[in-house]
Design a protein around this motif. Structure first.
Motif, short mmCIF file in Angstrom:
data_model
loop_
_atom_site.label_atom_id
_atom_site.label_comp_id
_atom_site.label_asym_id
_atom_site.label_seq_id
_atom_site.Cartn_x
_atom_site.Cartn_y
_atom_site.Cartn_z
N LEU A 115 -32.30 -36.87 -33.88
CA LEU A 115 -31.77 -37.26 -34.88
C LEU A 115 -32.73 -36.56 -36.03
CD1 LEU A 115 -30.98 -40.87 -34.67
CD2 LEU A 115 -29.31 -39.34 -34.46
N SER A 116 -32.20 -36.45 -37.26
CA SER A 116 -32.90 -35.90 -38.24
C SER A 116 -33.69 -37.09 -39.11
CB SER A 116 -32.02 -34.94 -39.19
OG SER A 116 -31.19 -36.02 -39.99
N LEU A 117 -34.62 -36.91 -39.96
CA LEU A 117 -35.15 -37.73 -40.55
C LEU A 117 -34.18 -38.48 -41.75
CD1 LEU A 117 -38.88 -36.69 -41.62
CD2 LEU A 117 -37.92 -38.53 -39.87
N GLU A 118 -33.22 -37.64 -42.12
CA GLU A 118 -32.23 -38.08 -43.00
C GLU A 118 -31.38 -39.17 -42.37
OE1 GLU A 118 -29.92 -38.74 -46.45
OE2 GLU A 118 -31.85 -37.77 -46.25
N ASP A 119 -31.00 -38.99 -41.00
CA ASP A 119 -30.31 -39.82 -40.15
C ASP A 119 -31.30 -41.35 -40.29
OD1 ASP A 119 -28.03 -38.33 -39.35
OD2 ASP A 119 -29.47 -37.67 -38.01
N LEU A 120 -32.60 -41.26 -40.29
CA LEU A 120 -33.11 -42.72 -40.18
C LEU A 120 -33.53 -43.30 -41.36
CD1 LEU A 120 -35.86 -41.12 -37.36
CD2 LEU A 120 -33.65 -42.67 -36.91
N ILE A 157 -24.76 -31.46 -32.16
CA ILE A 157 -23.67 -31.33 -32.50
C ILE A 157 -23.23 -32.64 -33.18
CG2 ILE A 157 -21.06 -31.09 -31.83
CD1 ILE A 157 -22.69 -28.36 -31.82
N ASP A 158 -22.63 -32.50 -34.57
CA ASP A 158 -22.23 -33.86 -35.03
C ASP A 158 -20.71 -33.97 -34.75
OD1 ASP A 158 -24.59 -34.52 -36.33
OD2 ASP A 158 -24.02 -33.42 -38.09
N THR A 159 -20.49 -35.13 -34.16
CA THR A 159 -19.24 -35.55 -33.83
C THR A 159 -18.20 -36.39 -34.56
OG1 THR A 159 -19.87 -37.57 -32.63
CG2 THR A 159 -19.84 -35.54 -31.33
N GLY A 160 -18.64 -36.40 -36.08
CA GLY A 160 -17.73 -37.11 -36.92
C GLY A 160 -17.94 -38.51 -36.86
N PRO A 161 -17.30 -39.45 -37.68
CA PRO A 161 -17.54 -40.76 -37.63
C PRO A 161 -17.43 -41.68 -36.47
CG PRO A 161 -15.45 -40.09 -38.62
CD PRO A 161 -15.99 -39.04 -38.30
N TRP A 162 -18.07 -42.74 -36.23
CA TRP A 162 -17.72 -43.54 -35.26
C TRP A 162 -16.33 -44.15 -35.34
CZ3 TRP A 162 -22.23 -46.52 -32.62
CH2 TRP A 162 -23.19 -45.90 -31.88
N ARG A 163 -15.65 -44.70 -34.39
CA ARG A 163 -14.61 -45.30 -34.57
C ARG A 163 -15.12 -47.19 -34.47
NH1 ARG A 163 -14.08 -42.80 -29.91
NH2 ARG A 163 -14.18 -44.75 -28.62
N VAL A 164 -14.44 -47.48 -35.71
CA VAL A 164 -15.08 -49.11 -35.76
C VAL A 164 -13.83 -49.89 -35.93
CG1 VAL A 164 -16.52 -50.31 -37.16
CG2 VAL A 164 -16.93 -48.22 -37.28
N GLU A 268 -10.51 -46.92 -43.80
CA GLU A 268 -11.57 -46.73 -44.75
C GLU A 268 -13.00 -46.09 -43.95
OE1 GLU A 268 -13.50 -50.04 -46.98
OE2 GLU A 268 -12.05 -51.63 -45.84
N GLU A 269 -13.74 -45.72 -44.60
CA GLU A 269 -15.08 -45.23 -44.34
C GLU A 269 -16.14 -46.71 -44.52
OE1 GLU A 269 -17.40 -42.09 -45.89
OE2 GLU A 269 -16.61 -42.60 -48.16
N CYS A 270 -17.20 -46.47 -43.52
CA CYS A 270 -18.15 -47.54 -43.61
C CYS A 270 -19.54 -46.99 -43.01
CB CYS A 270 -18.08 -48.70 -42.92
SG CYS A 270 -17.60 -48.47 -41.05
N TYR A 271 -20.53 -47.76 -43.15
CA TYR A 271 -21.89 -47.15 -42.44
C TYR A 271 -22.11 -48.26 -41.40
CZ TYR A 271 -22.89 -42.98 -45.22
OH TYR A 271 -22.70 -41.80 -45.72
N LEU A 272 -22.91 -47.61 -40.58
CA LEU A 272 -23.71 -48.49 -39.64
C LEU A 272 -25.10 -48.44 -39.54
CD1 LEU A 272 -21.01 -48.00 -36.79
CD2 LEU A 272 -20.83 -50.08 -38.29
N ARG A 277 -30.60 -45.86 -33.64
CA ARG A 277 -29.94 -44.66 -34.13
C ARG A 277 -29.88 -44.17 -35.37
NH1 ARG A 277 -25.71 -43.73 -29.87
NH2 ARG A 277 -25.65 -45.18 -28.39
N GLY A 278 -31.09 -45.18 -36.49
CA GLY A 278 -30.64 -45.20 -37.80
C GLY A 278 -29.48 -45.38 -38.55
N VAL A 279 -29.07 -44.78 -39.20
CA VAL A 279 -27.93 -44.83 -40.08
C VAL A 279 -26.84 -43.97 -39.70
CG1 VAL A 279 -26.85 -45.07 -42.47
CG2 VAL A 279 -29.15 -45.79 -42.08
N ILE A 280 -25.44 -44.70 -39.35
CA ILE A 280 -24.26 -43.98 -38.67
C ILE A 280 -23.09 -44.10 -39.59
CG2 ILE A 280 -23.15 -43.84 -36.71
CD1 ILE A 280 -25.42 -45.69 -35.51
N TRP A 281 -22.50 -43.02 -39.85
CA TRP A 281 -21.40 -42.89 -40.53
C TRP A 281 -19.95 -43.47 -39.66
CZ3 TRP A 281 -17.89 -37.99 -40.90
CH2 TRP A 281 -17.03 -38.11 -42.14
N GLY A 282 -19.23 -44.51 -40.14
CA GLY A 282 -18.12 -44.94 -39.41
C GLY A 282 -16.81 -44.92 -40.00
#
Length: 291
Positions: A115-120, A157-164, A268-272, A277-282
């Motif tokens: 991961l990157s520091l921005e993810d964390l 490779i970024d795979t887009g948002p997680w399915r929530v 709708e988008e959210c974060y996890l 894993r740090g902060v994840i787009w969902g």
């Protein structure tokens, strides 16, 4: 219907954290540790979480094992030993920390995704649906389910948002949802109902209490955009106070509030977030894998 436990089973206290040499250059991580740079993600917060759980369950020997500065030192030393046993200590690892009733601390290490520091330690929680250009899409407003982008900072490779998904049953809050332990039946059952077959899937399911309020995810805390701010469910709703959640609140990246499941919109988008894993787009999906 409501999911709940019937009696207290044998269990250990649990905390999962990230080891990553990249964290040695993170001022945010160093400030949490309060002393010198460390490759352990938010180590102080993990120690505090285990200690609070030991106090709740009145495990005196576990409390003594993690008390004060010596407790933090013991956690770091035990974690460092687990890393020293790995063939590639320069790679990131997930550390599964267990604390027994008798005060025995054990740490298990398994490889983790780069991961990157921005993810964390994100500088902000962006709106991927409206932000242009997006850090995930390079300017596109949305990523489709099959889209992939290259992350040059991590060579991944970024795979887009997680399915929530939203759980189809209600979960009664208990000490086993407020504190993280190895007794995780309600979380395992929620993942099964949502059709999430593996922890490697980019998918999460959100638990809902009997009042219809979002509690947390099965392995994450969750954040929704409400009234011009990001909001995470209050711990009084039944979920635990996760380590990354604690940092995001302290940095005013979000605030606490009530999130009604009925108000959550499909798509709708959210974060996890979690301690590995740090902060994840969902993105919310009202259809489960089982649908």
């Amino acid at each position: 219907m409501t999911a709940s436990h019937q009696s207290d089973p044998p269990f250990s206290l649990l905390s999962s954290l990230r080891y990553d040499p990249l964290l040695l250059i993170s001022p945010e991580n160093t400030s949490i540790y309060r002393t010198t740079p460390t490759p352990f993600y938010m180590l102080q917060y993990h120690k505090d979480r285990l200690f609070a759980a030991a106090q709740h369950f009145r495990w005196d020997r576990a409390i003594s094992a993690l008390k004060g500065v010596q407790g933090l030192k013991k956690l770091q030393e035990t974690s460092s030993t687990a890393i020293s046993e790995q063939s590639n200590p320069n790679a990131p690892f997930k550390l599964r920390v267990l604390l027994s009733r008798t005060g025995i601390l054990t740490v298990e290490a398994t490889p983790a995704t780069p991961l990157s520091l921005e993810d964390l330690f994100p500088k902000e929680l962006k709106h991927h649906d409206t932000f242009t250009p997006s850090s995930k899409t390079g300017g596109a407003l949305l990523l489709g389910p099959s889209d992939r982008t290259f992350n040059a900072s991590t060579n991944t490779i970024d795979t887009g948002p997680w399915r929530v998904y939203l759980d189809s049953m209600r979960t009664t809050p208990s000490p086993f949802t407020k504190y993280k332990t190895t007794f995780r039946d309600v979380y395992t059952e929620a993942r099964t109902r949502a059709g999430i077959a593996s922890y490697q899937e980019p998918a999460e399911v959100l638990l809902i209490n009997p009042r219809g309020e979002i509690m947390e995810g099965s392995i994450t805390n969750v954040y929704f955009y409400r009234r011009d701010r990001w909001v995470t469910p209050r711990v009084e709703c039944g979920g635990h106070d996760g380590t990354a959640r604690k940092w995001l609140i302290s940095m005013c990246r979000c605030s606490e509030g009530d999130i009604k499941a009925d108000d959550v919109v499909d798509g709708e988008e959210c974060y996890l977030s979690n301690g590995v894993r740090g902060v994840i787009w969902g993105r919310i999906s009202k259809r489960t894998n089982n649908a």
